[in-house]
Design an enzyme around this catalytic site. Structure first.
Site, PDB file in Angstrom:
ATOM      1  N   LYS A  67      37.648  46.754  -1.292  1.00 16.12           N
ATOM      2  CA  LYS A  67      36.834  46.215  -2.372  1.00 16.12           C
ATOM      3  C   LYS A  67      35.374  46.605  -2.182  1.00 16.12           C
ATOM      4  CE  LYS A  67      39.654  42.042  -3.023  1.00 16.12           C
ATOM      5  NZ  LYS A  67      39.969  42.213  -4.460  1.00 16.12           N
ATOM      6  N   ARG A 110      50.887  40.179  -5.236  1.00  9.77           N
ATOM      7  CA  ARG A 110      52.212  40.284  -5.843  1.00  9.77           C
ATOM      8  C   ARG A 110      53.259  40.716  -4.825  1.00  9.77           C
ATOM      9  NH1 ARG A 110      49.920  44.422 -10.155  1.00  9.77           N
ATOM     10  NH2 ARG A 110      48.154  43.039  -9.690  1.00  9.77           N
TER      11      ARG A 110
END
Length: 490
Positions: free
Chosen positions: A266, A340
């Protein structure tokens, strides 16, 4: 946590006081009594501020008399429109405005005992402050409200309702505490240790370590964890308050205790916020505590997958293929789409082991849901209309609002991989929260399931509606109400 008591004594003569004022009723008997005790100071202040009792408005009167250090007027809108959520908002706002008085009183006027109890719940949550790592100043500037007496003519009814709501408050506070902790303290192992404290309340807690998860085939979850020096954990929490043998309802939480993004790292700006990428798991833990503390008449299971997503020589690479517990293979195109992967294994495990009546997962899953819904609603995805309606109704009651988003087989084409059963991202920005939910749907089979994307509501950048800045505990009240509405026995 703020300590609450209830009293029928409706006119304190000193200290700090909050008064709930209905719109258009600023000259009620209660208001007049306090106004007289302050020689008209309240009426003059309300007039000067234009305070008329509208919902969410307030007026703080400092030192209105020799005996009162402050009196806070909090508007609650039209008296007939006050519901549980409005009462909680008012209580939270009152507590936040009462300042640093160690003790205070809160007059609720003509509200029912049930609503008075909801005012108290809001006050507890409004007074919340995570100050574990702040040292106290010598002049005691960090002193906080510690005791609140709720003044109600229906105090007996409020006291009867309160223990059940106090259990919810304690669950929300637990969730906020977990979300607020820094990642160097709250590793997956430490999170799991804190979850084991629920055993004291009758919750069965089982902790799966790396070896146990490997034996179960948790290739997707362990792929996320492999770059971190901190060991992963999966925690199973069971509350057996319903009939023996009845299938439970299951709550699943994403618990990424820090998310660097992995190799798909990130940007540095704002990365400190990624300590709360475990908010879904924290909500499930707080919910299980609430159900146990109020002895909910339901069988419930909470399963949380706890990992840290880090950058290292052992970290998962873009392009890797992992095999999930379901046997389905996943091409990992972006290691920052890790939540996920964690949920894929945990959802399958909960479904396979417990055969639940339904499953609800919570996760700070996508930035796309914030683009779509901002910070007002969480995204709701479901394969079952009745489940979706039940959750939305519970959200409306508690003020933890949900907005249903679509699912559809058309989105499956976006997850097609050339070398595996699926890929973990769609390859484009369009519909990012939807394709993430569509990915999760592949691991729930025919079980009724809902996914709550709470990325936009798990943390508040500023105080609002009696909610302090910081961790919100979003989902504990919502899911507790969901359980109360449709699943408790007896």
């Amino acid at each position: 946590m703020l300590q609450i008591s209830f009293s029928t004594h409706t006119q304190p003569t000193a200290g700090a006081l909050a008064i709930l004022v209905p719109e258009g009723d600023a000259q009620s008997a209660a208001f007049q009594a306090f106004d007289a005790a302050t020689h008209g100071a309240l009426g003059r202040a309300a007039k000067a501020e234009g305070f008329k009792g509208k919902d969410g408005t307030s007026c703080v009167v400092l030192a209105p008399s020799d005996s009162f250090e402050r009196i806070v007027l909090v508007g609650i809108g039209k008296a007939d429109d006050v519901d549980a959520w409005a009462a909680e908002k008012a209580g939270g706002l009152a507590a936040s405005l009462l300042g640093r008085a160690p003790k205070a009183a809160l007059a609720v006027g003509a509200l029912s005992g049930v609503l008075a109890a909801h005012v108290a719940l809001g006050a507890v949550l409004g007074a919340y402050h995570f100050g574990l790592y702040q040292t106290e100043d010598k002049d005691d500037k960090k002193r906080a409200l510690a005791e609140l007496s709720v003044l109600s003519a229906h105090s007996a009814e409020a006291q009867e309702v309160w223990p059940s709501l106090l259990a919810v408050a304690r669950g929300v506070v637990l969730t906020r505490d977990l979300v607020s902790e820094p990642a160097n303290v709250l590793s997956p192992v430490e999170f799991a240790e804190r979850a084991t404290t629920l055993r004291a309340h009758g919750v069965e807690v089982e902790v799966l370590d790396r070896a146990a998860m490997a034996a179960l085939g948790f290739g997707a979850l362990l792929g996320v964890a492999q770059g971190s020096a901190n060991e992963p954990r999966t925690v199973v929490m069971r509350w057996n308050g319903g009939k023996e043998g009845d299938a439970p309802i299951a709550f699943i939480g994403k618990g990424v205790t820090f998310d660097s993004g992995g190799i798909s790292i990130k940007p540095a700006a704002g990365m400190e916020d990624m300590k709360w990428d475990m908010a879904g798991a924290a909500t499930v833990t707080g919910l299980m505590a609430s159900l146990a503390l109020r002895k909910a008449a339901v069988n419930a299971v909470g399963v949380v997958g706890l990992v840290e997503n880090m950058v290292s020589g052992t970290a998962q690479r873009p392009g890797d293929v992992v095999r999930s517990a379901s046997g389905q293979t996943i091409e990992v195109l972006n290691t920052d789409a890790e939540g996920r992967l964690v949920l894929a294994d945990v959802l399958w495990y909960a479904r396979d082991r417990f055969a639940p009546r339904l499953m609800v997962d919570l996760a700070t899953l996508t930035g796309a849901i914030i683009v779509g819904l901002g910070h007002e609603y969480a995204g709701l995805f479901s394969n079952d209309d009745a489940l979706a309606v039940g959750l939305a109704d519970a959200g409306a009651f508690t003020g933890e609002k949900l907005w249903r988003m679509p699912l559809g087989k058309e989105y499956d084409a976006l997850l097609k991989s050339d070398i595996a059963d699926m890929q973990n991202i769609s390859g484009g920005r369009a519909g990012g929260s939807i394709t993430a939910a569509q990915f999760l749907k592949r691991f729930v089979g025919e079980t009724a399931w809902a996914h709550l994307d709470i990325a936009g509501v798990a943390w508040a950048s500023k105080a609002k509606n009696g909610q302090p800045k910081g961790a919100t505990g979003f989902g504990v009240r919502l899911l507790d109400r969901f359980v109360r509405n449709g699943f408790e026995q007896g």
